[in-house]
Design an enzyme around this catalytic site. Structure first.
Site, PDB file in Angstrom:
ATOM      1  N   ARG A 292       0.819  -1.219   0.000  1.00  0.00           N
ATOM      2  CA  ARG A 292       0.000   0.000   0.000  1.00  0.00           C
ATOM      3  C   ARG A 292       0.846   1.260   0.000  1.00  0.00           C
ATOM      4  O   ARG A 292       0.458   2.277  -0.594  1.00  0.00           O
ATOM      5  CB  ARG A 292      -0.982  -0.032   1.176  1.00  0.00           C
ATOM      6  CG  ARG A 292      -2.150  -0.971   0.868  1.00  0.00           C
ATOM      7  CD  ARG A 292      -3.041  -1.197   2.034  1.00  0.00           C
ATOM      8  NE  ARG A 292      -4.252  -1.922   1.667  1.00  0.00           N
ATOM      9  CZ  ARG A 292      -5.012  -2.570   2.524  1.00  0.00           C
ATOM     10  NH1 ARG A 292      -4.703  -2.602   3.808  1.00  0.00           N
ATOM     11  NH2 ARG A 292      -6.096  -3.206   2.100  1.00  0.00           N
TER      12      ARG A 292
ATOM     13  N   HIS B 290      -6.436  -6.090  -1.362  1.00  0.00           N
ATOM     14  CA  HIS B 290      -7.257  -6.579  -0.245  1.00  0.00           C
ATOM     15  C   HIS B 290      -6.603  -7.854   0.276  1.00  0.00           C
ATOM     16  O   HIS B 290      -6.094  -8.652  -0.504  1.00  0.00           O
ATOM     17  CB  HIS B 290      -8.678  -6.888  -0.726  1.00  0.00           C
ATOM     18  CG  HIS B 290      -9.458  -7.744   0.237  1.00  0.00           C
ATOM     19  ND1 HIS B 290     -10.111  -7.218   1.325  1.00  0.00           N
ATOM     20  CD2 HIS B 290      -9.645  -9.097   0.301  1.00  0.00           C
ATOM     21  CE1 HIS B 290     -10.694  -8.200   2.005  1.00  0.00           C
ATOM     22  NE2 HIS B 290     -10.425  -9.351   1.400  1.00  0.00           N
TER      23      HIS B 290
HETATM   24  P1  CMP Z   1     -10.482  -3.880   2.137  1.00  0.00           P
HETATM   25  O1  CMP Z   1      -9.348  -4.498   2.883  1.00  0.00           O
HETATM   26  O2  CMP Z   1     -10.752  -4.399   0.787  1.00  0.00           O
HETATM   27  O3  CMP Z   1     -11.819  -3.988   3.000  1.00  0.00           O
HETATM   28  C1  CMP Z   1     -12.846  -3.051   2.986  1.00  0.00           C
HETATM   29  C2  CMP Z   1     -12.512  -1.865   2.131  1.00  0.00           C
HETATM   30  O4  CMP Z   1     -13.324  -0.736   2.377  1.00  0.00           O
HETATM   31  C3  CMP Z   1     -11.093  -1.398   2.455  1.00  0.00           C
HETATM   32  O5  CMP Z   1     -10.174  -2.316   2.000  1.00  0.00           O
HETATM   33  C4  CMP Z   1     -11.117  -0.041   1.790  1.00  0.00           C
HETATM   34  O6  CMP Z   1     -10.936  -0.106   0.395  1.00  0.00           O
HETATM   35  C5  CMP Z   1     -12.539   0.417   2.103  1.00  0.00           C
HETATM   36  N1  CMP Z   1     -12.543   1.252   3.272  1.00  0.00           N
HETATM   37  C6  CMP Z   1     -12.419   0.871   4.555  1.00  0.00           C
HETATM   38  N2  CMP Z   1     -12.460   1.935   5.373  1.00  0.00           N
HETATM   39  C7  CMP Z   1     -12.616   3.007   4.576  1.00  0.00           C
HETATM   40  C8  CMP Z   1     -12.728   4.385   4.791  1.00  0.00           C
HETATM   41  N3  CMP Z   1     -12.706   4.890   6.032  1.00  0.00           N
HETATM   42  N4  CMP Z   1     -12.877   5.192   3.735  1.00  0.00           N
HETATM   43  C9  CMP Z   1     -12.938   4.688   2.485  1.00  0.00           C
HETATM   44  N5  CMP Z   1     -12.825   3.394   2.207  1.00  0.00           N
HETATM   45  C10 CMP Z   1     -12.674   2.558   3.234  1.00  0.00           C
END
Ligand code: CMP
Length: 147
Positions: free
Chosen positions: A109, A122
């Protein structure tokens, strides 16, 4: 043959990373960190599929934008096994935190995420979810296990 005692995690290279041509560099980082890719496919999610996959986040203020984003282009879904075990924990370390501004050097990331939403990758957050998420995308015949 599938055996739930196998150690693995589930990961997705997200649309912004695929679009930017960063699939190759991310897969190279994953292999270099000691993971074997034991199943992989490129897929463009429908809204129904993305909503079902992210059902746990339904109701959050970021849910609709998350579904918009995850259906905006193809993603690469995969099952990963670390050669020394603890695949879920080791992969979360390699990804770095959700918010890339907090991500340490050397994480996926830090290098490839654009924002907390468009965060390139993810990874499952538990063994139970690794299994659930892997079963969402892969049938038993598409999966193999190295020991
Ligand atoms: P991921 O690990 O795929 O799981 C849920 C996803 O939601 C996360 O990664 C982000 O892409 C998104 N996400 C989680 N928290 C936030 C946030 N506060 N604002 C925007 N996107 C979020």
């Amino acid at each position: 043959m599938y055996n739930s005692s196998h150690d693995f995690t589930f990961a997705i290279v997200k649309p912004n990373a695929v679009k930017a041509g960063n699939t190759g560099p991310i897969l190279a980082m994953i292999n270099k960190a000691g993971f074997e890719i034991t199943a992989m496919r490129m897929v463009k999610l429908t809204r129904a599929q993305a909503s079902s996959f992210y059902d746990i986040h339904r109701g959050e203020e970021f849910f609709i934008p998350l579904i918009d984003y995850m259906t905006s282009g193809p993603v690469v879904v995969m099952i990963l096994q670390h050669q020394t075990g603890n695949s879920v924990g080791r992969f979360r370390e390699l990804m770095g935190p959700t918010d890339p501004s907090e991500a340490p050097e050397g994480t996926i990331r830090k290098l490839f995420a654009e924002s907390p939403r468009m965060n390139a990758i993810h990874g499952a957050d538990s063994k139970m979810n690794a299994e659930k998420e892997s079963n969402f995308f892969f049938s038993g015949i598409e999966r193999f296990y190295s020991t």
